[in-house]
Design an enzyme around this catalytic site. Structure first.
Site, PDB file in Angstrom:
ATOM      1  N   HIS A 255       0.847  -1.200   0.000  1.00 22.96           N
ATOM      2  CA  HIS A 255       0.000   0.000   0.000  1.00 22.96           C
ATOM      3  C   HIS A 255       0.883   1.250   0.000  1.00 22.96           C
ATOM      4  O   HIS A 255       1.323   1.727   1.039  1.00 22.96           O
ATOM      5  CB  HIS A 255      -0.911  -0.007   1.231  1.00 22.96           C
TER       6      HIS A 255
ATOM      7  N   ASP B 166       1.602   9.207  -6.038  1.00 32.92           N
ATOM      8  CA  ASP B 166       1.576  10.667  -5.898  1.00 32.92           C
ATOM      9  C   ASP B 166       1.792  11.118  -4.459  1.00 32.92           C
ATOM     10  O   ASP B 166       1.789  12.316  -4.179  1.00 32.92           O
ATOM     11  CB  ASP B 166       0.266  11.250  -6.442  1.00 32.92           C
TER      12      ASP B 166
ATOM     13  N   GLY C 107     -10.257   7.503  -1.895  1.00 29.67           N
ATOM     14  CA  GLY C 107     -10.999   8.736  -1.700  1.00 29.67           C
ATOM     15  C   GLY C 107     -11.849   8.651  -0.451  1.00 29.67           C
ATOM     16  O   GLY C 107     -11.788   7.678   0.303  1.00 29.67           O
TER      17      GLY C 107
ATOM     18  N   HIS D   6      -9.879   0.519  -0.456  1.00 24.34           N
ATOM     19  CA  HIS D   6      -9.694   1.332   0.741  1.00 24.34           C
ATOM     20  C   HIS D   6     -10.965   1.213   1.589  1.00 24.34           C
ATOM     21  O   HIS D   6     -12.048   1.605   1.141  1.00 24.34           O
ATOM     22  CB  HIS D   6      -9.493   2.805   0.374  1.00 24.34           C
TER      23      HIS D   6
ATOM     24  N   GLU E 140     -10.870   2.874   7.256  1.00 26.64           N
ATOM     25  CA  GLU E 140      -9.899   3.849   7.765  1.00 26.64           C
ATOM     26  C   GLU E 140     -10.664   5.003   8.404  1.00 26.64           C
ATOM     27  O   GLU E 140     -10.714   5.142   9.623  1.00 26.64           O
ATOM     28  CB  GLU E 140      -9.001   4.363   6.642  1.00 26.64           C
TER      29      GLU E 140
ATOM     30  N   ASP F  57       1.799   3.970   2.889  1.00 26.85           N
ATOM     31  CA  ASP F  57       0.726   4.839   2.421  1.00 26.85           C
ATOM     32  C   ASP F  57       1.303   5.977   1.578  1.00 26.85           C
ATOM     33  O   ASP F  57       1.414   5.864   0.377  1.00 26.85           O
ATOM     34  CB  ASP F  57      -0.119   5.366   3.578  1.00 26.85           C
TER      35      ASP F  57
END
Length: 376
Positions: A24, A28, A186, A213, A216, A312
């Site tokens: 993971h 960017d 997102g 995802h 979280e 991450d």
């Protein structure tokens, strides 16, 4: 009565040498600060908050630590702004591979959302091909430097957008050219994974891998939908699975689950060996955990969930795989055996063929940890 010797202290030098597997990591979210400055100067982007690499790196870390979601999201606007041409994307991907390899990572999956890199006129396919070219170049340079790494790309669709079907089709089209699978990312709240059900159904029909995802910023419903509605192979973060676990005494929660009561969903996740892509430092920044010492990853490890250690966003968190591991060693009491176990978990869960996973485990990870164990 003979006392059991205390575990050997793991130095930063030793942890840095440990073979690592990373599932993971956002492309960017891992740029070098100097690269951002270089690319901004080349493209005429004038929005950077600092022009010195050290100051810029500190700005990213401070912004991610600010507690402001708006400021945290602003950090990505700067990195994405300088990832809008094929050359820019290839450079960032190449440096990603080189930087991870230098940190001891032997296998990595880096994810990116192609739809975020078309503002300069690139097509989605041109974005993907530029990243894949950069990853291959980075692999070659890392191998020449004596730090070989296997890099795989994951294509991400944004939860709030409507391109998931198209991105899923591209993940299948490029799966024999370096794309390992699909992801959605997102804001979780208000954007459940089931909104993208057609993409996941397509991927399953095509026997393609995907992670989601989930768990979280949002709780158990997000995890439940990701698994039971969408059929996720892995969970990105998944830290909120703790909401379905009751611990009467954390010291008594051992590998057999004594001292912990698992709800139906948590038990299903553990029973099915669904991998959790856990990112300790990032979770502190987003408020999903209070400290490394109390981060759920350690209890979940003791309960033998399939936990993995991940970065991450290396730039925003000022982190690396070595740093994440060292924090768990220093603040949560992890041992070399724990790090080895989590690394093998990650390799078992990788989106590459079984024989390739097994080869890395048997010929790279296990020998690497055996050598480190002999040195302690």
């Amino acid at each position: 009565m003979t006392e059991t010797p205390a575990p050997a202290v793991l130095s930063a030098a030793l942890v840095s040498r440990a073979p690592k597997a990373l599932l993971h990591d956002h492309l960017d979210g891992g740029l070098r600060p100097q690269t951002i400055i270089d690319l901004a100067n080349e493209s005429g982007y004038a929005g950077l908050p600092a022009s010195d690499a050290d100051a810029l790196g500190q700005w990213f870390r401070d912004s991610a630590d600010s507690g402001s979601l708006e400021r945290y999201l602003e950090t990505f606007s700067h990195t994405v702004a300088v990832m809008q041409t094929a050359d820019q994307l290839s450079r960032v991907a190449r440096e990603c591979a080189i930087d991870l390899a230098a940190d001891g990572v032997v296998y990595a999956e880096t994810r990116f959302a192609p739809e975020q890199h078309v503002a300069g006129g690139l097509s989605l396919t041109e974005v993907i091909e530029a990243v894949l070219e950069g990853l291959r170049d980075g692999e070659a340079e890392a191998a020449a430097a004596g730090t070989p790494i296997r890099m795989v790309a994951l294509l991400t669709a944004m939860r709030h957008a409507a391109k998931s079907d198209e991105i899923a089709e591209l993940a299948v089209r490029y799966r024999d050219q370096g794309v390992g699978g699909f992801d959605i990312a997102g804001a979780e709240a208000g954007f459940p994974p089931s909104r993208h059900l057609s993409a996941f159904e397509y991927l399953r029909r095509e026997n393609a891998h995907f992670t989601i995802h989930a768990g979280e910023a949002f709780g158990l419903p997000s995890i439940w939908e990701a698994i039971q509605w969408c059929g996720a192979d892995r969970l990105g973060h998944g830290v909120r699975i703790m909401d379905d676990i009751t611990v009467s005494d954390s010291d008594s929660a051992d590998a057999e689950g004594e001292g912990a009561t698992l709800g139906r969903l948590a038990a299903y996740v553990r029973d099915c060996r669904i991998p959790l892509e856990m990112c300790p430092t990032s979770n502190l920044q987003t408020g999903a955990a209070e400290s490394i010492a109390t981060h759920p990853i350690s209890l979940l490890k003791d309960l033998r969930f399939r936990v993995t250690i991940n970065t991450d966003n290396r730039l925003m968190s000022g982190t690396s795989m070595s740093r994440e591991m060292q924090l768990l060693v220093d603040e949560a009491g992890w041992t070399l055996d724990d790090l080895r176990w989590a690394t093998i978990n990650a390799m078992k869960s990788a989106f590459i063929p079984f024989d390739e996973r097994l080869a890395i485990i048997e010929h790279v990870v296990k020998p690497g940890y055996a050598a480190l164990s002999a040195a302690t």
